[in-house]
Motif scaffolding. Structure first.
Motif, short mmCIF file in Angstrom:
data_model
loop_
_atom_site.label_atom_id
_atom_site.label_comp_id
_atom_site.label_asym_id
_atom_site.label_seq_id
_atom_site.Cartn_x
_atom_site.Cartn_y
_atom_site.Cartn_z
N CYS A 188 42.16 38.18 51.69
CA CYS A 188 42.00 38.62 50.29
C CYS A 188 41.46 37.49 49.44
O CYS A 188 41.59 36.32 49.78
N CYS A 222 46.13 42.44 51.58
CA CYS A 222 46.55 42.97 50.26
C CYS A 222 45.91 44.33 50.00
O CYS A 222 44.86 44.66 50.56
N HIS A 225 48.13 42.89 45.05
CA HIS A 225 48.32 41.80 45.99
C HIS A 225 49.63 41.92 46.76
O HIS A 225 50.19 40.92 47.22
N CYS A 275 42.79 36.34 47.00
CA CYS A 275 43.92 35.52 46.54
C CYS A 275 44.36 34.51 47.59
O CYS A 275 45.17 33.64 47.32
ZN LIG Z 1 45.59 39.37 47.48
#
Ligand SMILES: [Zn+2]
Length: 356
Positions: free
Chosen positions: A231, A238, A221, A233
């Protein structure tokens, strides 16, 4: 390490262990005494030596503890049974639903695995998850692969099995396995894991570098492009979006990556090579920052090394010019059991630490 060495060469003496690991004999003596006391190692009949002091050959005690290593994936779990010297004795795969995160089915599969090892006894369980783990409480802080946040894993599994359960980040477990059971790893290296998730473990001077809450370092990440793809996240660009297995498939010109390396089309080849160049630059940044000039590649995507390897190495070399020499790169053959076996190694380490 002592256990795996004795497993490899039964009959090894304390003095030979000290020479092998360049340790003072007293240190080896302390470790060996503990392992003998707890029945992991048996002493054979002493052999006379020229110095007068007898040399006692050591061997692994038969049927002493077995460790279970488990790796949790989005739809299934892999369970391996491992002897104290790192030998994988048994392997099973069982469905696991990370959305409901119901551990009762998994507990049944664990009980079957324990039954298959009788008369040997399972003494501890190690579980690995891709993500940030609080290893002190056995809680998954965040796993983008499983879609988990703050989920307790150690406590419910201990309640269901009655055994000590250690939870660890998957790549950390893999690095631990390399350090514990492999006799030919460099002192410092970047273990780059390319699979469903993109991960890295940093090993510096034979020690795994730990991040927050004793958990992981989140190479996957790191963003190199704030305008890049979204991403899992929530951030953009990332390394996960560049080289995660699902992400590589989703953005493939053919819509997927074929299982067989020989079936990779030219457009997919170019796709993998472009992505590998991006990844190589990111690995090179870490290598330059830490001054670590050895990179080991693991994970399922490593199977396509013949397609993208030289592209990654080329980018890595260009982004590490200040190191003075290009990092050495080697690819660790992927078996699918490595992470689960690493989890078992982590469980053994924690178990031995608890015997004081
Ligand atoms: Zn990420």
């Amino acid at each position: 390490l002592i256990l795996s060495e004795i497993g490899r060469s039964p009959g090894t003496s304390r003095r030979e262990l000290a020479e092998r690991f360049r340790l003072v004999p007293a240190t080896v003596g302390t470790h060996v005494r503990k392992l003998v006391e707890h029945g992991f190692i048996a002493e054979l009949d002493a052999e006379p030596t020229r110095s007068g002091r007898p040399s006692i050959p050591l061997t692994l005690a038969p049927n002493r503890g077995i460790l279970l290593g488990i790796t949790l994936q989005p739809t299934r779990a892999v369970i391996v049974a491992v002897a104290v010297d790192g030998t994988v004795l048994d392997r099973a795969s069982t469905p696991f639903d990370s959305v409901s995160a119901d551990f009762t089915g998994l507990a049944c599969a664990i009980h079957s695995a324990i039954e298959r090892q009788r008369p040997r006894t399972v003494i501890a369980i190690g579980v690995t998850v891709s993500g940030v783990i609080d290893t002190t409480t056995g809680t998954v802080i965040m796993s983008t692969v499983l879609g988990w946040r703050n989920r307790a894993v150690g406590a419910p599994l201990t309640a269901l099995t009655g055994l000590p359960v250690v939870v660890e980040n998957d790549v950390m477990a893999l690095a631990n396995r390399e350090l514990t059971f492999s006799s030919s790893v460099p002192e410092s290296f970047l273990l780059t894991h390319l699979d469903e998730g993109v991960g890295m473990a940093i090993v510096a001077d034979n020690t795994i570098v730990r991040g927050i809450r004793h958990g992981s370092v989140e190479f996957g990440h790191i963003s190199r492009n704030p305008a890049g793809a979204l991403c899992r996240c929530g951030n953009r660009g990332c390394m996960q979006t560049v080289f995660g297995w699902q992400e590589l498939n989703d953005t493939s010109p053919d819509g997927f990556i074929p299982d067989d390396v020989d079936d990779v089309s030219d457009p997919v080849r170019t796709h993998l090579r472009d992505r590998a160049a991006d990844l190589g630059h990111a690995v090179g940044s870490v290598s330059t920052l830490l001054g670590i000039d050895h990179v080991r590649i693991t994970g399922r995507t490593g199977r396509y090394w013949s397609v993208f390897g030289d592209s990654l190495v080329d980018a890595l070399t260009r982004s590490t010019v200040t190191l003075g020499s290009s990092p050495a790169v080697d690819v660790v053959p992927w078996t699918g059991d490595d992470i689960a076996a690493g989890a078992a190694g982590v469980a053994l380490g924690a178990y031995l630490d608890s015997l004081r």
